[in-house]
Scaffold this active site. Sequence first.
Site, PDB file in Angstrom:
ATOM      1  N   GLY A 138       2.310   2.116  10.777  1.00 12.63           N
ATOM      2  CA  GLY A 138       3.284   3.193  10.624  1.00 12.63           C
ATOM      3  C   GLY A 138       3.931   3.617  11.925  1.00 12.63           C
ATOM      4  N   GLY A 157       2.720  -1.272   4.274  1.00 16.42           N
ATOM      5  CA  GLY A 157       2.757   0.152   3.949  1.00 16.42           C
ATOM      6  C   GLY A 157       4.181   0.595   3.678  1.00 16.42           C
ATOM      7  N   GLY A 158       4.849   1.164   4.713  1.00 13.62           N
ATOM      8  CA  GLY A 158       6.188   1.744   4.556  1.00 13.62           C
ATOM      9  C   GLY A 158       7.166   0.823   3.846  1.00 13.62           C
ATOM     10  N   ASN A 207       0.876  -1.179   0.000  1.00 13.74           N
ATOM     11  CA  ASN A 207       0.000   0.000   0.000  1.00 13.74           C
ATOM     12  C   ASN A 207       0.906   1.219   0.000  1.00 13.74           C
ATOM     13  OD1 ASN A 207      -1.816   2.033   0.501  1.00 13.74           O
ATOM     14  ND2 ASN A 207      -2.238   1.426   2.623  1.00 13.74           N
ATOM     15  N   TRP A 208       1.023   1.845  -1.161  1.00 11.07           N
ATOM     16  CA  TRP A 208       1.969   2.958  -1.287  1.00 11.07           C
ATOM     17  C   TRP A 208       1.480   4.228  -0.587  1.00 11.07           C
ATOM     18  CZ3 TRP A 208       4.088   3.084  -7.047  1.00 11.07           C
ATOM     19  CH2 TRP A 208       4.754   1.884  -7.302  1.00 11.07           C
ATOM     20  N   LYS A 209       0.212   4.296  -0.289  1.00 14.87           N
ATOM     21  CA  LYS A 209      -0.408   5.494   0.312  1.00 14.87           C
ATOM     22  C   LYS A 209      -0.132   6.718  -0.574  1.00 14.87           C
ATOM     23  CE  LYS A 209       0.033   3.387   4.778  1.00 14.87           C
ATOM     24  NZ  LYS A 209       0.084   3.557   6.202  1.00 14.87           N
ATOM     25  N   HIS A 227      -9.509   1.242   4.662  1.00 11.86           N
ATOM     26  CA  HIS A 227      -8.261   1.471   5.397  1.00 11.86           C
ATOM     27  C   HIS A 227      -8.535   2.435   6.552  1.00 11.86           C
ATOM     28  CE1 HIS A 227      -4.161   2.593   6.357  1.00 11.86           C
ATOM     29  NE2 HIS A 227      -3.798   1.481   5.710  1.00 11.86           N
ATOM     30  N   GLU A 261      -6.925   4.794   7.743  1.00  8.87           N
ATOM     31  CA  GLU A 261      -6.669   6.217   7.478  1.00  8.87           C
ATOM     32  C   GLU A 261      -7.857   6.853   6.769  1.00  8.87           C
ATOM     33  OE1 GLU A 261      -2.917   5.703   5.501  1.00  8.87           O
ATOM     34  OE2 GLU A 261      -2.034   5.052   7.396  1.00  8.87           O
ATOM     35  N   SER A 292       3.300  -2.276  10.411  1.00  9.70           N
ATOM     36  CA  SER A 292       4.748  -2.353  10.652  1.00  9.70           C
ATOM     37  C   SER A 292       5.331  -3.740  10.363  1.00  9.70           C
ATOM     38  CB  SER A 292       5.068  -1.928  12.093  1.00  9.70           C
ATOM     39  OG  SER A 292       4.616  -0.614  12.298  1.00  9.70           O
ATOM     40  N   GLU A 308      -5.651  -4.940  10.361  1.00  8.95           N
ATOM     41  CA  GLU A 308      -4.589  -3.979  10.641  1.00  8.95           C
ATOM     42  C   GLU A 308      -4.895  -3.244  11.948  1.00  8.95           C
ATOM     43  OE1 GLU A 308      -2.540  -2.713   6.711  1.00  8.95           O
ATOM     44  OE2 GLU A 308      -4.271  -1.448   7.030  1.00  8.95           O
TER      45      GLU A 308
HETATM   46  C1  PEP Z   1      -0.869   0.113   6.042  1.00  9.91           C
HETATM   47  O1  PEP Z   1      -1.052   1.314   6.106  1.00  9.91           O
HETATM   48  O2  PEP Z   1      -1.664  -0.609   5.428  1.00  9.91           O
HETATM   49  C2  PEP Z   1       0.305  -0.449   6.728  1.00  9.91           C
HETATM   50  C3  PEP Z   1       0.299  -1.719   7.042  1.00  9.91           C
HETATM   51  O3  PEP Z   1       1.335   0.395   6.951  1.00  9.91           O
HETATM   52  P1  PEP Z   1       2.773   0.045   7.610  1.00  9.91           P
HETATM   53  O4  PEP Z   1       3.219  -1.257   7.032  1.00  9.91           O
HETATM   54  O5  PEP Z   1       3.648   1.186   7.217  1.00  9.91           O
HETATM   55  O6  PEP Z   1       2.547  -0.047   9.071  1.00  9.91           O
END
Ligand code: PEP
Length: 641
Positions: free
Chosen positions: A562, A623-624, A397-399, A484, A486, A602, A556
Amino acid sequence: MRKIAVNVCRLVLAVAFILSGFVKAVDPLGTQYKIHDYLTAWGLASVVPDFVTLAVSVVQSSAEFFLGICLLFAIRRRLVSLIVLILMVVMTLLTLWLAIANPISDCGCFGDALVLTNWQTFWKNVVLLAAAIVVRRYPLDMGRIISRSNQWIVMNYSAFFILVIIAGRSLYTLPQFDFRPYHIGTNLREGWQRMIDGEDSPYAEFFIESMDEGEDITEQVLQDKGYTFLLVSPHLEQADDSQLDELNRLYEYSQEHGYKFYCLTASGQRGISRWQDITGAEYPFCLTDETTLKTVIRSNPGLLLLKDGVIIQKWSHNTLPTAEETSGPLEASEIGDLPSDNVASKILWILTWFVLPLVLLTVADRLWAWSRWIKKSDNNPLNNEQKIMRKKIVAGNWKMNMNLQDGIALAKELNETLKADKPNCGVVICTPFIHLASIAQFLDQDIIGLGAENCADKEKGAFTGEVSAEMVKSTGAQYVILGHSERREYYKETPEILKEKVLLAQKNDLKVIFCIGESLEEREAGKQNEVVKAELEGSVFNLSEADFRKIVIAYEPIWAIGTGKTATAEQAEEIHAYIRSIIAEKYGQAVADDTTILYGGSCKASNAPELFAKPDIDGGLIGGASLKAADFKGIIDAWKK
Ligand code: PEP
């Protein structure tokens, strides 16, 4: 239903394009003459040189055939459907003009194989245009029958076949299929006699007028019981003179054995004298209608052998009978008989050398794809214990990261890396909307799926700034992340809104990665189970079993996203098992066992193996760590450990 309609349209178009391309490519000179007719109607015939019209003839017919093959195999679906639509718009307008103005009696879309009136052609094009619109609207609904990695073989083989084997060979020799009324085996005398008796006959323009005596000798030639060579040249001025010695030798041969030999041409005395000067020709010349000569043989000059009024052989100037073949009388020679080589054996040749290899390739490709699929399931660590078919996925997930150029570079790097070292799980990258169409162009979606991070809760209309599920699908994406945390938190997406989004995404054939998860306060209050259950009930438990089966769940915990804080593998497994149990309650154990549930928050290469080893964790939403190819690959490789 929609898919069926799209695939019916695709097949209709494929068959029409393949047939029309083939019959034109098999007779490049005939197609060139037709192009010339069009240019004459537009007053351009004298400005376009012959080599240009011949090149257009070969390229146009081969391209039609090639597009038909691409449609049949669903290769480069978006590009091909766009080209086909543009072609059909142009052709429909052109044939409407033809039908109204009638400057040419037959548009020539199926060469000489099938002659349609101009209005029939127009209505045929209206039907094909409608099919092209449907296919262009939903190009990705065309079912593939060959995988992307092997489609280049079909493309190259088909291009070689139509350009070299069909068009090139027909130009060098003669059309391999002769649809004209002067093919080998035609009883010209009977046909001509029917015309004389006033019956409908295609030989109305056939006459042979001796240049020496100025008299019509058609009957005399056709009534002759013996052999007659007819050297045919519509225009001696443009005839190929490279074989002049061979022609003179054949004339001498016919003199020696008492066979007739005439040169039929539409050229005047000047053209004939010039030809005689260049070649030293001593054979008699006769006048015949130009169009008829072009129809009789597609070679300038070409040679035809008549016996008892029947056409028994035809040769282009490149393949004239050799000295060996004419060492004795024709009565004792193979070339003096009607050849046994018939249409059925030519069709068999094409089936053996073109259709069969493609069928075998397709079968091998499908078996290969199937064996890969089986292998993937066998590598599933859970399969050793229980045969559960659910898919393992690592999704990025590049956001709101990466400009277009950086995003393309990252997707390309990932594409190359995973092509070189195939993953043991499904891989998906979900990118900002603006990246999708560009990345879809090169991404090998047999290895990496492409998805959006969101879509609108409305179908279409005045919703400035929104992007609909249909638009996402039209880019070539297959997935969409919905729910999601966010988006729930910053954009106030409620369960009701998400329910709409899920329905619209599925309506447009997008696979939904549906996110659920609790906040820190909820976790601390021990409410995590309650929260995830409510989220599922609010947005996806309304779906039918069949539709729910298409959903991928991503658990999640918001407090882990994050933040660098990961749920422990045990914590994650506990809630994944709970999620699976409530799916089982709602849809039954079989559906629950088949549902992919990803962990997100994470997740990194270092903790992925431990998380993925848990029986209810089927991969991750990352994500990251999905923003660098090496980091993401490290997580994907957790499925290899
Ligand atoms: C996400 O936002 O879907 C996510 C899992 O982010 P991260 O891996 O950066 O925690």
